[in-house]
Design an enzyme around this catalytic site. Sequence first.
Site, short mmCIF file in Angstrom:
data_model
loop_
_atom_site.label_atom_id
_atom_site.label_comp_id
_atom_site.label_asym_id
_atom_site.label_seq_id
_atom_site.Cartn_x
_atom_site.Cartn_y
_atom_site.Cartn_z
N THR A 184 17.74 -6.97 4.69
CA THR A 184 18.36 -5.81 4.04
C THR A 184 17.23 -4.84 3.65
O THR A 184 16.07 -5.24 3.59
CB THR A 184 19.11 -6.22 2.76
OG1 THR A 184 18.15 -6.75 1.85
CG2 THR A 184 20.16 -7.27 3.06
N GLU A 328 24.71 -9.12 5.41
CA GLU A 328 25.09 -10.51 5.11
C GLU A 328 26.40 -10.92 5.78
O GLU A 328 26.74 -12.11 5.78
CB GLU A 328 25.26 -10.68 3.58
CG GLU A 328 23.98 -10.54 2.77
CD GLU A 328 23.66 -9.10 2.38
OE1 GLU A 328 24.13 -8.17 3.08
OE2 GLU A 328 22.95 -8.89 1.39
N LYS A 437 29.32 5.16 -15.74
CA LYS A 437 30.11 4.87 -16.93
C LYS A 437 29.90 5.95 -17.95
O LYS A 437 28.82 6.10 -18.49
CB LYS A 437 29.71 3.50 -17.50
CG LYS A 437 30.61 2.40 -17.00
CD LYS A 437 30.58 1.22 -17.93
CE LYS A 437 31.69 0.25 -17.56
NZ LYS A 437 31.51 -1.03 -18.19
N TRP A 442 34.99 4.48 -16.68
CA TRP A 442 34.36 4.40 -15.39
C TRP A 442 34.82 5.52 -14.45
O TRP A 442 35.99 5.87 -14.43
CB TRP A 442 34.68 2.99 -14.91
CG TRP A 442 34.58 2.75 -13.47
CD1 TRP A 442 33.53 2.20 -12.81
CD2 TRP A 442 35.57 3.00 -12.50
NE1 TRP A 442 33.82 2.11 -11.48
CE2 TRP A 442 35.06 2.60 -11.27
CE3 TRP A 442 36.86 3.56 -12.56
CZ2 TRP A 442 35.78 2.72 -10.10
CZ3 TRP A 442 37.57 3.68 -11.38
CH2 TRP A 442 37.02 3.26 -10.17
#
Length: 537
Positions: A184, A328, A437, A442
């Site tokens: 990654t 992944e 946030k 949110w």
Amino acid sequence: MPHMMDDFPLLLSTLYDRAVRLYPGQEIVSVESDLSLRRQTYAETDGRIRRLAAAFGTKLGLGEGAIVGTFAWNNVRHHELYWATTNTGRVCHTLNIRLFPEQLAYIINHAGDRAIFVDPDLVGLLEPIAGELDSVEAFIVMSDHLGDTTLPNAVTYEDLISDVEPHGAWPLLDERSPMMFCYTSGTTGHPKGVAYTQRSTYLHTIHNLATLPITARDNVLPVVPMFHASAWGYPFEATVSGAKITYPGPDLSPEGLVQLFHEERVTFSAGVPTVWLGIQHHLAEHPEIDVSSIEKFLCGGSAVPRAMIDWYWSNRGIRVVQAWGMTETNPVASVALLKPGMEEWEHQRQLDFMETAGLPILGLEVKIVDEEGNALPHDGEAFGELLIRGPWIAAEYYNDPRSPQSFVDGWMRTGDVCKITPEGYIRITDRSKDVIKSGGEWISSIDLENELMAHPAVKEAAVVGVKHQKWQERPIAVAVLAPGKETSEEELLEFLEDRVAKWWLPDRILFIDAIPKTGTGKFDKKVVRDQYSEVLM
Ligand code: ADP
């Protein structure tokens, strides 16, 4: 006696051999580092793959299990390396050419690469770190001409594969043996490695083909780099289907890609949204350009703007199919296909589902959980972290102590915050590290970006949370104007007012020349956040 041939191993070489036998005359077109075009048939390519596979052993001393690094564009020699390693039990370690030198040295040493194959125009990026690469015994320049280089023990690819007896029948490998290492990009800490196995890639290949078929009548052009999550598996999927393959090499400009689409009659291509946004604006300026051979683009890696899906369908009859996945997940894990019945809906209603990350591919299971790990309902309202499991999902990071944080009770934690609709569509609202946030409430950066990019004057927009005295964090946006278009902060805020809750409106919209991108072409929100962290203070 077993009931069936249950011990028959799932090896990619069986799929490969079938394709070469059935489609020997099929073509692979490749743009080389000097921008010349190279054409080879599957049969010719097979001859070269077999000589390369033999040369690994006889000339480079690399046995089964040896790690072979590649540092290259999407081209036919890279394709040959994919298959010569895979078919013989060596491990192809694709190195992201856009990593920082220290990250590159880290992953080469961590994986233990024994040889590195490098494109001629990329040699200069490897030379400065060659001295730090402890395990590397040879560098092979992917050309017939060596040129000046300080890389030790350098030979050309064409010399390497000349004067060798081609490899015969492929070995009978353990289906659980690794065949590819993908790391990654490591935005926090060192990159983490994932070891794809014969079995995981075999299963990924056939399940993805069952979900989104490619046939021998297709011409597949992977824009997504072969150094990133195996170009989402397309070199494997296209080959085993017997499709024509077109590799674009180093020229990924909208002009270069559109010309290849047209001249080679490409039917299917795959890449991140920034690629298709660039091409959209190029095509909008040049309505005369013919890309009528294209049926679909697969688009993923980050959120796909709804307005872009709409534009391609309405203006060019091209389906932009959104997919979601991670390194992944080997990597494609969900695809936004419409269910029966939805095909008849009017387009805007279809877009409500096409703009999601889609349905999990057959073979995979997903769920969303709250912070305590409790499963949440699939009601399109509840949101939590997405967890995934199935036979081609990573079970650990390669040789890395960080694995326990990501793999829990047989599930992999994706770090993506999602809702799942009652119909089963995964709707990604943010990466957990990009969540905004504001005063404890949110705000979805992805939704805001989507709405901004729906404005005709906005080519690209990224939204991040930055420090705010009263609300701890507030959203701001950076936007890039579409060529030849103008707008203002006020106009964009007015445009957004009808589309999002008032308290979501960004506190600032800043116009910039280009949004910083990661090594894989995604908006680099960490860099944007760092650059603008103080603008509201
Ligand atoms: P990195 O970007 O970290 O190098 P990956 O390419 O594996 O590594 O990125 C996987 C991540 O990309 C996912 O966890 C998700 O956040 C994001 N992503 C991929 N596809 C989509 C999509 N269709 N919509 C939104 N985010 C996506």
